[in-house]
Design a protein around this motif. Structure first.
Motif: not given
Length: 124
Positions: A2-18
């Motif tokens: 899913i493509a959406q940007e969010n700076s307050a995110h509870a990350y998990t393994v596999g999340d893609m970041v910029r």
């Protein structure tokens, strides 16, 4: 993914970041994947995450505040990975373990669903 940007995110393994800033020779806008999460000593904060860029550079770990300041979530790839040590991480990168995940985010960027990443070097 899913493509959406969010700076307050509870990350998990596999999340893609910029990245929103440069890290060593890697310019702001570099793309990477979360390969590890672990709890911060203060259980009320976001987990600490570790990020591997598409060029194989491990840019280290980010606590909750650093995540908000330095990373933007751009999607999630189906990736099952258990970090054991830095040498194994680099071997896994060289052996193509992350290629499919990086290919997925490249398609997402190329499709225009995520703003293009300037000067991004793709290794897939």
């Amino acid at each position: 993914m899913i493509a959406q940007e969010n700076s307050a995110h509870a990350y998990t393994v596999g999340d893609m970041v910029r990245t929103t800033e440069s890290f060593g020779p890697n310019p702001a806008g570099s793309v990477g994947i979360v390969y590890e999460t672990y709890p911060e000593q203060d259980a009320e904060t976001l987990d600490v995450i570790s990020v591997l860029l598409t060029n194989g550079h491990d840019i280290g770990s980010f606590n909750g505040d650093e995540q908000s300041e330095s990373l933007t979530w751009i999607g999630h790839a189906d990736l099952a990975y258990t970090f054991s040590n830095p040498s194994q991480l680099m071997a896994d990168f060289r052996n193509g373990y992350f290629d499919q995940a990086f290919a997925e985010v490249r398609l997402l960027v190329d499709s225009g669903r995520v703003v293009a990443v300037e000067n991004q070097e793709w290794n897939v």
